[in-house]
Design a protein around this motif. Structure first.
Motif, short mmCIF file in Angstrom:
data_model
loop_
_atom_site.label_atom_id
_atom_site.label_comp_id
_atom_site.label_asym_id
_atom_site.label_seq_id
_atom_site.Cartn_x
_atom_site.Cartn_y
_atom_site.Cartn_z
N SER A 87 49.22 37.84 39.41
CA SER A 87 49.16 38.41 40.94
C SER A 87 48.13 39.73 40.47
O SER A 87 47.29 39.71 41.39
CB SER A 87 50.35 38.89 41.39
OG SER A 87 50.29 39.53 42.53
N ASN A 88 48.33 40.38 39.71
CA ASN A 88 47.25 41.54 39.37
C ASN A 88 45.96 41.11 39.10
O ASN A 88 44.88 41.56 39.88
CB ASN A 88 47.80 42.58 38.13
CG ASN A 88 49.21 43.19 38.50
OD1 ASN A 88 49.52 43.46 39.81
ND2 ASN A 88 49.83 43.55 37.49
N LEU A 89 45.81 39.94 38.20
CA LEU A 89 44.47 39.50 38.35
C LEU A 89 43.78 38.84 39.40
O LEU A 89 42.79 39.33 39.78
CB LEU A 89 44.63 38.32 37.00
CG LEU A 89 44.74 39.01 35.60
CD1 LEU A 89 45.05 37.80 34.72
CD2 LEU A 89 43.94 40.09 35.17
N LEU A 90 44.62 38.18 39.99
CA LEU A 90 43.97 37.64 41.38
C LEU A 90 43.95 38.60 42.34
O LEU A 90 42.75 38.45 43.04
CB LEU A 90 45.08 36.60 41.99
CG LEU A 90 45.12 35.42 41.16
CD1 LEU A 90 46.24 34.38 41.73
CD2 LEU A 90 43.95 34.28 41.19
N ASP A 91 44.41 39.71 42.62
CA ASP A 91 44.35 40.84 43.48
C ASP A 91 43.06 41.57 43.15
O ASP A 91 42.16 41.93 43.84
CB ASP A 91 45.37 41.67 43.43
CG ASP A 91 45.40 43.04 44.43
OD1 ASP A 91 45.25 42.73 45.62
OD2 ASP A 91 45.11 43.97 43.91
N VAL A 100 41.35 33.64 34.72
CA VAL A 100 40.99 34.23 36.20
C VAL A 100 39.56 34.56 36.23
O VAL A 100 39.29 35.71 35.59
CB VAL A 100 42.06 35.00 36.62
CG1 VAL A 100 41.58 35.41 38.16
CG2 VAL A 100 43.52 34.63 36.35
N GLU A 101 38.82 33.89 36.92
CA GLU A 101 37.52 34.23 37.15
C GLU A 101 36.94 34.46 38.64
O GLU A 101 37.41 33.59 39.39
CB GLU A 101 36.51 33.37 36.58
CG GLU A 101 36.73 31.91 36.63
CD GLU A 101 35.69 31.17 36.15
OE1 GLU A 101 35.03 31.35 34.98
OE2 GLU A 101 35.90 29.73 36.32
N ALA A 122 46.51 47.53 33.11
CA ALA A 122 47.36 48.09 32.11
C ALA A 122 48.56 47.12 31.98
O ALA A 122 49.08 46.84 30.90
CB ALA A 122 47.37 49.43 31.90
N ILE A 123 49.36 46.91 33.13
CA ILE A 123 50.53 46.41 33.15
C ILE A 123 50.30 45.00 32.72
O ILE A 123 51.05 44.37 32.08
CB ILE A 123 51.15 46.52 34.61
CG1 ILE A 123 51.57 47.85 34.98
CG2 ILE A 123 52.34 45.69 34.70
CD1 ILE A 123 51.86 48.04 36.19
N THR A 124 49.30 44.41 33.27
CA THR A 124 48.78 42.88 32.79
C THR A 124 48.89 42.77 31.12
O THR A 124 49.54 42.00 30.66
CB THR A 124 47.72 42.39 33.55
OG1 THR A 124 47.96 42.40 34.92
CG2 THR A 124 47.37 40.88 33.02
N GLN A 125 48.10 43.56 30.56
CA GLN A 125 48.04 43.67 29.33
C GLN A 125 49.25 43.81 28.57
O GLN A 125 49.49 43.09 27.45
CB GLN A 125 47.11 44.62 28.87
CG GLN A 125 46.84 44.73 27.36
CD GLN A 125 45.63 45.88 26.88
OE1 GLN A 125 46.03 46.97 27.12
NE2 GLN A 125 44.69 45.57 26.32
N SER A 126 50.14 44.69 29.20
CA SER A 126 51.49 44.86 28.35
C SER A 126 52.42 43.55 28.45
O SER A 126 53.07 43.24 27.46
CB SER A 126 52.22 46.03 29.04
OG SER A 126 51.43 47.24 28.83
N ILE A 127 52.41 43.02 29.78
CA ILE A 127 52.96 41.81 29.83
C ILE A 127 52.60 40.61 28.92
O ILE A 127 53.41 39.96 28.15
CB ILE A 127 52.76 41.29 31.26
CG1 ILE A 127 53.76 42.35 32.19
CG2 ILE A 127 53.49 39.75 31.30
CD1 ILE A 127 53.48 41.95 33.77
N VAL A 128 51.18 40.41 28.67
CA VAL A 128 50.73 39.48 27.96
C VAL A 128 51.08 39.67 26.23
O VAL A 128 51.59 38.67 25.69
CB VAL A 128 49.11 39.26 28.14
CG1 VAL A 128 48.49 38.49 27.00
CG2 VAL A 128 48.89 39.00 29.50
#
Length: 449
Positions: free
Chosen positions: A347-351, A378-379, A417-423
């Motif tokens: 969701s963060n990447l799509l937003d 996601v591009e 930053a949150i997305t990176q932590s989740i991955v």
């Protein structure tokens, strides 16, 4: 008890090794010298034995004693004892010879009153069973004195060589450990205000070059972490300053005079929006703090990523329609992961993609399965991100847009930053690529099967 320094230990080790080697070599030399003297004495006594037998061809001849005395006079340190077959002494060239001598044939060594003798027993007539026995005695006291002096010299050499090696070893150890002392000096000078010092790796010996490289890498990581921490603290203050200032100003203005109830209600609603944004910011910061300390542990359940992606695209469809952006999804794949965490990351990447996609642009979500990992891409089309900015996109509070919207209630710069932590919590990695008018975020997750 104080522990010995490394230089002292090396010096003592060098000295011990030198002493052992010197002692071993000295003992070998002493044994070889002693064996050499025994061989020389054996040859001498064998030669004298032949002469004595020749002089005593006829033991009862009147001239035999004269010939024997002449033969013995040629070797001053040689003595002779002749014993009959009945054990009685028939001749003795010296009155100071030992009374008890070995009777076994061959060469032996005895000592008597401080004098050492090499003794050779042999029959006078080898072909006769009851032949008288010849006992030749060679005074070897001077040999023994030589060997004793040599042994004392060996001990002196061992001691002096050990002492010299200890001193030279201490000097060599101190010289060789000089890089360690420089490392200690630099380490003692490291502080929060001085993390830029580095060890000169090119001047290090090969054994310490790897340690110096690791030490410099550690300082680099500390410097980077400290800079990030300082920037993070400054960003927190920067992000909270504007909403707090807005809250204070708005509240003070509202309280300057009596107002209708609707004005107070409107002021509270406005303050509520700021407080909600601040609460969300604090929650995001706590989420990242948990990730930093390894407390972000995802649950594992089987997920069909195509279904999860379609639900997210359906959620963002109204926003995409407003900006005439085309949404699409390609591929499918199954993975073991945390549903809510992965939904938040996508969701963060799509937003983020929708915010930076121009009108009539495209946003695509692609899923690609590989033998050992699964990729999620996601591009979005539009203006790309410069190569200088790519490494910083995942920094906290960082915005690629140079215009910082202070106190924005929508985006605080923590989404990536949150997305990176989740991955990372799922054991994967994420990177950003930008070329040919497309910007893509690539997530690579390990497959559990």
């Amino acid at each position: 008890m104080r522990r010995l320094s490394l230089s002292s230990r090396l010096a003592l080790l060098f000295a011990a090794c030198t002493a052992v080697v010197s002692l071993f070599a000295g003992v070998l030399f002493s044994r070889a010298s002693e064996a050499h003297f025994v061989e020389l004495d054996q040859q001498l006594l064998d030669g004298k034995l032949i002469g004595v037998r020749r002089a005593l061809q006829d033991l009862h001849s009147s001239t035999s004693e004269t010939r024997l005395a002449d033969e013995l006079s040629r070797q001053a340190d040689l003595s002779l004892r002749i014993t009959g077959s009945d054990g009685q002494r028939r001749y003795e060239s010296s009155t100071q010879l030992p009374q008890a001598l070995p009777r076994q044939p061959g060469l032996s060594t005895v000592s008597h009153e401080g004098t050492a003798y090499r003794v050779l027993n042999a029959p006078l007539y080898p072909d006769q069973a009851n032949s008288p026995q010849l006992t030749l005695l060679l005074d070897i006291t001077h040999h023994q004195h030589f060997l004793q002096r040599m042994q004392r010299l060996i001990w002196l050499t061992v001691g002096l060589s050990a002492l010299a090696t200890a001193l030279l070893g201490a000097w060599a150890a101190r010289s060789g450990l000089r890089p360690l002392r420089r490392m200690s000096t630099i380490a003692s000078g490291v502080s929060a205000q001085s993390l830029s010092s580095r060890l000169p790796e090119e001047n290090m010996p090969p054994e310490l070059a790897e340690m110096a490289h690791s030490f410099n890498a550690m300082l680099g990581r500390l410097d980077d972490s400290f800079q990030r921490l300082s920037a993070f603290s400054a960003d927190i203050a920067h992000e909270l300053r504007t909403p707090l200032s807005n809250l204070l100003t708005h509240t003070q203005v509202t309280l300057t005079r009596p107002r209708p109830i609707e004005d107070y209600r409107e002021a509270l609603h406005s303050n509520l929006e700021e407080l909600q944004w601040m609460a969300q910011l604090v929650n995001d910061m706590l989420y990242l703090a948990k990730a930093d300390h390894g407390l972000l542990v995802p649950t594992r359940q089987s997920l069909e990523l195509a279904e999860e992606a379609d639900l997210l695209l359906e959620f963002f469809a109204p926003l995409a329609e407003d900006t005439r952006v085309t949404l699409g999804r390609e591929g499918h794949g199954r993975i073991e992961g945390d549903r809510s965490m992965l939904r938040r990351a996508l969701s963060n990447l799509l937003d983020n993609a929708l915010r930076f996609t121009p009108v009539d642009g495209q946003v695509r979500l692609r899923i690609a399965e590989q033998p050992k990992q699964l990729s999620i891409i996601v591009e979005n089309s539009g203006e790309g991100v410069s190569a200088q900015l790519l490494p910083r996109l995942f920094d906290r509070f960082y915005r690629a847009d140079p215009a910082r919207h202070e106190g924005s209630s929508e985006h605080a710069g923590l989404g990536l930053a949150i997305t990176q932590s989740i991955v990372r919590a799922h054991g994967g990695q994420i990177r950003c690529e930008s070329d040919n008018g497309w910007t893509r975020f690539v997530i690579e997750l390990p497959r559990g099967d």
